[in-house]
Design a protein around this motif. Structure first.
Motif, PDB file in Angstrom:
ATOM      1  N   GLY A   1       0.822  -1.207   0.000  1.00 56.86           N
ATOM      2  CA  GLY A   1       0.000   0.000   0.000  1.00 56.86           C
ATOM      3  C   GLY A   1       0.848   1.245   0.000  1.00 56.86           C
ATOM      4  N   VAL A   2       0.162   2.348   0.135  1.00 51.35           N
ATOM      5  CA  VAL A   2       0.809   3.658   0.149  1.00 51.35           C
ATOM      6  C   VAL A   2       0.143   4.487   1.239  1.00 51.35           C
ATOM      7  CG1 VAL A   2      -0.743   4.615  -1.605  1.00 51.35           C
ATOM      8  CG2 VAL A   2       1.508   5.611  -1.314  1.00 51.35           C
ATOM      9  N   ILE A   3       0.929   5.338   1.877  1.00 49.53           N
ATOM     10  CA  ILE A   3       0.392   6.273   2.868  1.00 49.53           C
ATOM     11  C   ILE A   3       1.123   7.592   2.680  1.00 49.53           C
ATOM     12  CG2 ILE A   3       1.973   5.520   4.710  1.00 49.53           C
ATOM     13  CD1 ILE A   3      -0.491   5.954   6.659  1.00 49.53           C
ATOM     14  N   THR A   4       0.413   8.671   2.833  1.00 44.16           N
ATOM     15  CA  THR A   4       0.988   9.986   2.599  1.00 44.16           C
ATOM     16  C   THR A   4       0.441  10.988   3.609  1.00 44.16           C
ATOM     17  OG1 THR A   4       1.307  11.694   0.901  1.00 44.16           O
ATOM     18  CG2 THR A   4      -0.793  10.564   0.898  1.00 44.16           C
ATOM     19  N   HIS A   5       1.174  12.035   3.813  1.00 47.85           N
ATOM     20  CA  HIS A   5       0.643  13.180   4.562  1.00 47.85           C
ATOM     21  C   HIS A   5       0.900  14.414   3.716  1.00 47.85           C
ATOM     22  CE1 HIS A   5       4.484  14.917   6.133  1.00 47.85           C
ATOM     23  NE2 HIS A   5       4.900  13.667   6.023  1.00 47.85           N
ATOM     24  N   PHE A   6      -0.029  15.346   3.813  1.00 48.35           N
ATOM     25  CA  PHE A   6       0.081  16.522   2.953  1.00 48.35           C
ATOM     26  C   PHE A   6      -0.560  17.726   3.609  1.00 48.35           C
ATOM     27  CE2 PHE A   6      -3.216  13.602   1.646  1.00 48.35           C
ATOM     28  CZ  PHE A   6      -4.364  14.372   1.570  1.00 48.35           C
ATOM     29  N   LYS A   7      -0.211  18.872   3.045  1.00 51.18           N
ATOM     30  CA  LYS A   7      -0.680  20.168   3.528  1.00 51.18           C
ATOM     31  C   LYS A   7      -2.204  20.194   3.567  1.00 51.18           C
ATOM     32  CE  LYS A   7       0.840  24.818   2.575  1.00 51.18           C
ATOM     33  NZ  LYS A   7       1.523  25.633   1.578  1.00 51.18           N
ATOM     34  N   SER A   8      -2.714  20.707   4.646  1.00 45.57           N
ATOM     35  CA  SER A   8      -4.161  20.848   4.794  1.00 45.57           C
ATOM     36  C   SER A   8      -4.504  22.336   4.770  1.00 45.57           C
ATOM     37  CB  SER A   8      -4.603  20.179   6.098  1.00 45.57           C
ATOM     38  OG  SER A   8      -6.003  20.107   6.167  1.00 45.57           O
ATOM     39  N   ARG A   9      -5.592  22.685   5.408  1.00 48.78           N
ATOM     40  CA  ARG A   9      -6.066  24.068   5.347  1.00 48.78           C
ATOM     41  C   ARG A   9      -5.217  25.065   6.119  1.00 48.78           C
ATOM     42  NH1 ARG A   9     -10.435  20.726   5.452  1.00 48.78           N
ATOM     43  NH2 ARG A   9     -10.423  20.595   7.688  1.00 48.78           N
TER      44      ARG A   9
ATOM     45  N   ILE B   1      -3.821  13.015   6.259  1.00 53.48           N
ATOM     46  CA  ILE B   1      -3.224  11.713   5.959  1.00 53.48           C
ATOM     47  C   ILE B   1      -4.142  10.986   4.988  1.00 53.48           C
ATOM     48  CG2 ILE B   1      -2.626   9.445   6.920  1.00 53.48           C
ATOM     49  CD1 ILE B   1      -1.889  10.884   9.522  1.00 53.48           C
ATOM     50  N   GLY B   2      -3.538  10.360   3.999  1.00 55.78           N
ATOM     51  CA  GLY B   2      -4.283   9.530   3.053  1.00 55.78           C
ATOM     52  C   GLY B   2      -3.579   8.197   2.899  1.00 55.78           C
ATOM     53  N   TYR B   3      -4.333   7.158   2.597  1.00 56.75           N
ATOM     54  CA  TYR B   3      -3.740   5.835   2.450  1.00 56.75           C
ATOM     55  C   TYR B   3      -4.537   5.012   1.458  1.00 56.75           C
ATOM     56  CZ  TYR B   3      -7.196   5.479   6.201  1.00 56.75           C
ATOM     57  OH  TYR B   3      -8.323   5.620   6.970  1.00 56.75           O
ATOM     58  N   ARG B   4      -3.891   3.970   0.961  1.00 48.62           N
ATOM     59  CA  ARG B   4      -4.555   3.051   0.039  1.00 48.62           C
ATOM     60  C   ARG B   4      -3.865   1.694   0.113  1.00 48.62           C
ATOM     61  NH1 ARG B   4      -3.934   3.427  -6.342  1.00 48.62           N
ATOM     62  NH2 ARG B   4      -4.753   1.378  -6.834  1.00 48.62           N
TER      63      ARG B   4
ATOM     64  N   GLU C   1      -1.768  -0.139  11.205  1.00 46.50           N
ATOM     65  CA  GLU C   1      -0.422  -0.025  11.771  1.00 46.50           C
ATOM     66  C   GLU C   1       0.368   1.081  11.075  1.00 46.50           C
ATOM     67  OE1 GLU C   1       2.208  -3.288  13.394  1.00 46.50           O
ATOM     68  OE2 GLU C   1       3.147  -2.913  11.422  1.00 46.50           O
ATOM     69  N   ALA C   2       0.295   1.152   9.749  1.00 49.27           N
ATOM     70  CA  ALA C   2       1.007   2.198   9.013  1.00 49.27           C
ATOM     71  C   ALA C   2       0.523   3.581   9.451  1.00 49.27           C
ATOM     72  CB  ALA C   2       0.813   2.011   7.508  1.00 49.27           C
ATOM     73  N   THR C   3      -0.777   3.722   9.655  1.00 45.00           N
ATOM     74  CA  THR C   3      -1.332   5.011  10.095  1.00 45.00           C
ATOM     75  C   THR C   3      -0.823   5.356  11.488  1.00 45.00           C
ATOM     76  OG1 THR C   3      -3.287   4.704   8.701  1.00 45.00           O
ATOM     77  CG2 THR C   3      -3.461   6.318  10.485  1.00 45.00           C
ATOM     78  N   ARG C   4      -0.833   4.394  12.405  1.00 43.13           N
ATOM     79  CA  ARG C   4      -0.303   4.644  13.759  1.00 43.13           C
ATOM     80  C   ARG C   4       1.175   5.045  13.706  1.00 43.13           C
ATOM     81  NH1 ARG C   4      -4.031   0.685  15.526  1.00 43.13           N
ATOM     82  NH2 ARG C   4      -2.617  -1.030  15.052  1.00 43.13           N
ATOM     83  N   LEU C   5       1.954   4.335  12.899  1.00 44.11           N
ATOM     84  CA  LEU C   5       3.376   4.665  12.774  1.00 44.11           C
ATOM     85  C   LEU C   5       3.571   6.082  12.249  1.00 44.11           C
ATOM     86  CD1 LEU C   5       4.672   1.297  11.249  1.00 44.11           C
ATOM     87  CD2 LEU C   5       5.237   2.198  13.522  1.00 44.11           C
ATOM     88  N   LEU C   6       2.803   6.453  11.226  1.00 40.70           N
ATOM     89  CA  LEU C   6       2.935   7.789  10.652  1.00 40.70           C
ATOM     90  C   LEU C   6       2.450   8.862  11.623  1.00 40.70           C
ATOM     91  CD1 LEU C   6       3.804   9.564   8.307  1.00 40.70           C
ATOM     92  CD2 LEU C   6       1.527   9.211   7.294  1.00 40.70           C
ATOM     93  N   VAL C   7       1.341   8.623  12.291  1.00 39.66           N
ATOM     94  CA  VAL C   7       0.830   9.578  13.276  1.00 39.66           C
ATOM     95  C   VAL C   7       1.872   9.825  14.362  1.00 39.66           C
ATOM     96  CG1 VAL C   7      -0.850   9.827  15.161  1.00 39.66           C
ATOM     97  CG2 VAL C   7      -1.637   9.204  12.867  1.00 39.66           C
TER      98      VAL C   7
END
Length: 184
Positions: free
Chosen positions: A72-80, A87-90, A104-110
Motif C-alpha cells: 500500500g501507500v500512505i501519505t501526509h500533505f498540507k491541509s487548510r 493523511i491519506g492511504y490506500r 499499523e502504518a497510520t499509527r506509525l505515521l501519526v
C-alpha cells in the motif's frame, strides 16, 4: 523508515518505481473510493527523479509487509492551516484488507508526525460508506467531526466526505501510559 510488527513505512526507492507505478495505476484495486484517473508513468518517473515524492507540501511512503512486498501507500500533505496535516492511504490488494497493515502504518505515521513536527492536528477524510477506512480512523484514535456534503468528485459522482481528526493533546493522552511505563 518506520517499523512495526506487521509492516514498514518507508520512502519509495528507485528500485521500487516500476512496481509502484503498476500498483498505483491498477484500476481494479482502486475500488469505489478512489478516482479511476491514470497517472502518466513518465510524469511519475519525472516527479520521482525531481523530488522522490517528498516536498514541503507532501510526503509519500510505501507500506511494505514483512516479506518486503509493497502492499500500500500512505501519505501526509498540507491541509487548510499550517498546524494541520491530512493523511491519506490506500491498500493495493483487497485480499489484504482486515489484516492491520493500514491501521499499523497510520499509527506509525501519526506517531512520527507528532514526535518530529509541531503539528497540532491531523485529519483523515473518508467516504462515509467506506467502513474499513472509518474503522482505521477509529482504531488510530481519530474522532469523527462531521460530513462535508458532496465535497469530492470521484468517477463521475459527487461524494460526501467524513472528517476525522486527532489533536496533539489527544495523542499525548493515548501515549501517556507508555511514557509512564518507560520511566519506571
Amino acid at each position: 523508515m518506520l517499523k512495526g510488527p506487521l509492516c514498514t513505512v518507508r520512502h519509495l526507492l528507485t528500485a521500487d518505481l516500476n512496481t509502484f507505478i503498476a500498483l498505483v495505476n491498477d484500476l481494479p484495486s482502486r475500488g469505489d473510493h478512489f478516482s479511476s484517473h491514470f497517472k502518466s508513468p513518465e510524469q511519475m518517473r519525472k516527479e520521482f527523479l525531481q523530488t522522490g515524492f517528498v516536498t514541503e507540501d507532501s510526503e509519500l511512503f510505501v507500506i511494505e509487509d514483512r516479506a518486503h512486498h509493497i502492499v500500500g501507500v500512505i501519505t501526509h500533505f498540507k491541509s487548510r492551516t499550517p498546524i494541520c496535516r491530512e493523511i491519506g492511504y490506500r491498500l493495493f490488494d483487497a485480499a489484504l484488507a482486515g489484516r492491520g497493515y493500514v491501521s499499523e502504518a497510520t499509527r506509525l505515521l501519526v506517531d512520527h508526525l507528532f514526535r518530529v513536527y509541531q503539528y497540532h492536528r491531523l485529519e483523515l477524510l473518508t467516504a462515509p460508506e467506506n467502513i474499513a477506512s472509518v474503522r482505521v480512523a477509529e482504531k488510530c484514535g481519530f474522532q469523527p467531526e462531521g460530513l462535508l456534503r458532496q465535497a469530492f468528485f470521484i468517477n463521475g459522482h459527487y461524494c460526501d466526505v467524513s472528517v476525522h481528526s486527532l489533536l496533539r493533546p489527544e495523542w499525548e493522552r493515548l501515549h501517556a501510559p507508555l511514557s509512564m511505563l518507560a520511566r519506571m
